[in-house]
Design a protein around this motif. Structure first.
Motif, PDB file in Angstrom:
ATOM      1  N   MET A   1       0.842  -1.195   0.000  1.00 45.90           N
ATOM      2  CA  MET A   1       0.000   0.000   0.000  1.00 45.90           C
ATOM      3  C   MET A   1       0.881   1.251   0.000  1.00 45.90           C
ATOM      4  O   MET A   1       1.873   1.326   0.722  1.00 45.90           O
ATOM      5  N   ARG A   2       0.496   2.226  -0.825  1.00 41.89           N
ATOM      6  CA  ARG A   2       1.230   3.498  -0.855  1.00 41.89           C
ATOM      7  C   ARG A   2       0.791   4.365   0.313  1.00 41.89           C
ATOM      8  O   ARG A   2      -0.384   4.656   0.488  1.00 41.89           O
ATOM      9  N   LYS A   3       1.762   4.793   1.127  1.00 45.82           N
ATOM     10  CA  LYS A   3       1.487   5.669   2.260  1.00 45.82           C
ATOM     11  C   LYS A   3       2.047   7.061   1.967  1.00 45.82           C
ATOM     12  O   LYS A   3       3.146   7.190   1.416  1.00 45.82           O
ATOM     13  N   VAL A   4       1.294   8.077   2.351  1.00 38.74           N
ATOM     14  CA  VAL A   4       1.788   9.444   2.222  1.00 38.74           C
ATOM     15  C   VAL A   4       1.788  10.098   3.599  1.00 38.74           C
ATOM     16  O   VAL A   4       0.965   9.779   4.470  1.00 38.74           O
ATOM     17  N   GLY A   5       2.723  11.011   3.783  1.00 34.93           N
ATOM     18  CA  GLY A   5       2.762  11.820   4.992  1.00 34.93           C
ATOM     19  C   GLY A   5       2.333  13.230   4.633  1.00 34.93           C
ATOM     20  O   GLY A   5       2.847  13.812   3.671  1.00 34.93           O
ATOM     21  N   LEU A   6       1.394  13.763   5.361  1.00 36.83           N
ATOM     22  CA  LEU A   6       0.916  15.118   5.113  1.00 36.83           C
ATOM     23  C   LEU A   6       1.277  15.969   6.322  1.00 36.83           C
ATOM     24  O   LEU A   6       0.781  15.736   7.427  1.00 36.83           O
ATOM     25  N   ILE A   7       2.159  16.943   6.128  1.00 32.80           N
ATOM     26  CA  ILE A   7       2.577  17.836   7.205  1.00 32.80           C
ATOM     27  C   ILE A   7       1.923  19.194   6.999  1.00 32.80           C
ATOM     28  O   ILE A   7       2.052  19.802   5.939  1.00 32.80           O
ATOM     29  N   ILE A  18      -0.373  10.448   8.518  1.00 34.04           N
ATOM     30  CA  ILE A  18       0.117   9.396   7.620  1.00 34.04           C
ATOM     31  C   ILE A  18      -1.083   8.551   7.215  1.00 34.04           C
ATOM     32  O   ILE A  18      -1.803   8.030   8.071  1.00 34.04           O
ATOM     33  N   ALA A  19      -1.322   8.448   5.913  1.00 35.51           N
ATOM     34  CA  ALA A  19      -2.529   7.778   5.436  1.00 35.51           C
ATOM     35  C   ALA A  19      -2.268   7.045   4.128  1.00 35.51           C
ATOM     36  O   ALA A  19      -1.252   7.262   3.460  1.00 35.51           O
ATOM     37  N   GLY A  20      -3.211   6.181   3.777  1.00 36.91           N
ATOM     38  CA  GLY A  20      -3.163   5.459   2.514  1.00 36.91           C
ATOM     39  C   GLY A  20      -4.565   5.076   2.101  1.00 36.91           C
ATOM     40  O   GLY A  20      -5.512   5.221   2.875  1.00 36.91           O
ATOM     41  N   HIS A  78       5.982   6.632   1.540  1.00 37.14           N
ATOM     42  CA  HIS A  78       6.525   6.742   0.194  1.00 37.14           C
ATOM     43  C   HIS A  78       6.827   8.183  -0.197  1.00 37.14           C
ATOM     44  O   HIS A  78       7.803   8.454  -0.901  1.00 37.14           O
ATOM     45  N   GLN A  79       5.974   9.101   0.213  1.00 37.84           N
ATOM     46  CA  GLN A  79       6.130  10.493  -0.208  1.00 37.84           C
ATOM     47  C   GLN A  79       5.519  11.411   0.841  1.00 37.84           C
ATOM     48  O   GLN A  79       4.549  11.054   1.514  1.00 37.84           O
ATOM     49  N   ILE A  80       6.105  12.597   0.984  1.00 40.33           N
ATOM     50  CA  ILE A  80       5.635  13.568   1.977  1.00 40.33           C
ATOM     51  C   ILE A  80       5.232  14.852   1.263  1.00 40.33           C
ATOM     52  O   ILE A  80       5.951  15.335   0.382  1.00 40.33           O
ATOM     53  N   ARG A  81       4.089  15.380   1.657  1.00 39.06           N
ATOM     54  CA  ARG A  81       3.669  16.690   1.179  1.00 39.06           C
ATOM     55  C   ARG A  81       3.607  17.632   2.382  1.00 39.06           C
ATOM     56  O   ARG A  81       3.005  17.299   3.404  1.00 39.06           O
TER      57      ARG A  81
END
Length: 315
Positions: A1-7, A18-20, A78-81
């Motif tokens: 599963m692709r996880k993203v971090g949103l700051i 952190i969500a997917g 995987h990626q942070i925004r």
């Protein structure tokens, strides 16, 4: 599963989500794996008039971001925004701060406009499976520096407005002592400050809206206090009478007493909490709303949903 971090770099706190995407037999939904919130208080009383973020606040922010990077690494993100809102929108030294952040952490900060922030909040609300507001309502999100209001019609964003009446901004703009009790005169001043901006900026919102939704730290901690006192249902419906009672109670005691009396209220928020409540009260009065519905699904949820959707389309 692709996880993203949103700051989310706010005026008062720095927050991480952190969500997917997860799939069921019928649909795809946002799954949250981790959330955190850290105090940063970017605007300080002595520097607010100059719209300048000071060195101590910058260092607090950098420390938060380094901690969040480590957490994201531990969760195999995987990626942070990274986004900034009102404080970075307004501060004249924003560019130098963003440069310092990138140099120190490698994070690229995107400053959201007020409209972008408001639309993402509306999208975040729609990710809440418990959110039942019908097709037409007003949503508000109160932060430290600004409050966003969003009118939703037929489940679509009809109009948005970002106003400079966040809890910290109103507190700093109307009082020079946030540690003592808040006198009746200072309460009047804070309410008048918020009301003046509402009346000048929200003419198109002035018709009666019985359906009002709310997000933001002020509402989160109000809900926690009321739930502990059994004055609110788990559905998150808050009556204005309870809000006004809380304003009276928190204004009548000092910041130190608030921290002792309400252990769910963080020390870094106890000074500005009553001012945030007064802003919400004035908005409810302006919109002629007697209740509001709180949701935990906020800006970060909307941005994560948008970010993950765009990545899925690419892939």
């Amino acid at each position: 599963m692709r996880k993203v971090g949103l700051i989310d770099i706010g005026s008062n706190t720095c927050k991480l989500l952190i969500a997917g995407f997860c799939s069921s037999s019928s649909n795809k939904y946002l799954e949250v794996f981790y959330q955190a919130s850290r105090p940063c208080r970017l605007f300080e009383l002595s520097l607010l008039q100059q719209n300048q973020i000071g060195d101590l606040a910058i260092n607090r922010l950098l420390f938060c971001l380094e901690e969040f990077l480590e957490i994201c690494d531990n969760h195999s993100v995987h990626q942070i925004r990274t986004v900034g809102t009102e404080a970075l929108r307004k501060a004249f030294n924003s560019l130098s701060i963003i440069t310092k952040i990138e140099k120190r952490t490698g994070l690229e900060v995107e400053i959201l406009s007020g409209n972008q922030e408001a639309k993402a909040i509306a999208q975040g609300l729609q990710t809440d499976p418990l959110f039942k507001m019908g097709t037409e309502y007003i949503a508000l999100d109160i932060g430290g520096g600004s409050t966003e209001l969003i009118e939703v019609k037929d489940n679509q964003v009809n109009q948005v407005n970002s106003l400079p009446i966040g809890a910290a901004r109103v507190a700093y703009s109307t009082s020079d002592d946030l540690h003592s009790k808040i006198s009746f005169n200072h309460q009047k001043k804070a309410r008048k400050y918020a009301r003046r901006i509402l009346e000048s900026e929200l003419q198109l919102f002035s018709s009666k809206h019985e359906q009002l939704a709310a997000t933001g730290g002020t509402i989160v901690f109000l809900r926690k206090i009321l739930e502990k006192e059994e004055k609110i249902l788990s559905t998150g419906q808050i009556e204005r009478t309870c809000l006004e009672e809380m304003i009276e109670r928190t204004c009548s005691i000092s910041m130190e007493q608030r921290i002792k009396q309400y252990p769910d209220l963080p020390a870094d928020r106890a000074d500005i909490f009553p001012f945030g409540l007064m802003v919400v009260s004035e908005i409810m009065n302006f919109l002629k709303a007697s209740t509001l519905a709180h949701s935990y699904h906020n800006l970060r949820y909307g941005l994560a949903q948008e970010f993950l959707s765009s990545k899925n389309e690419i892939n």
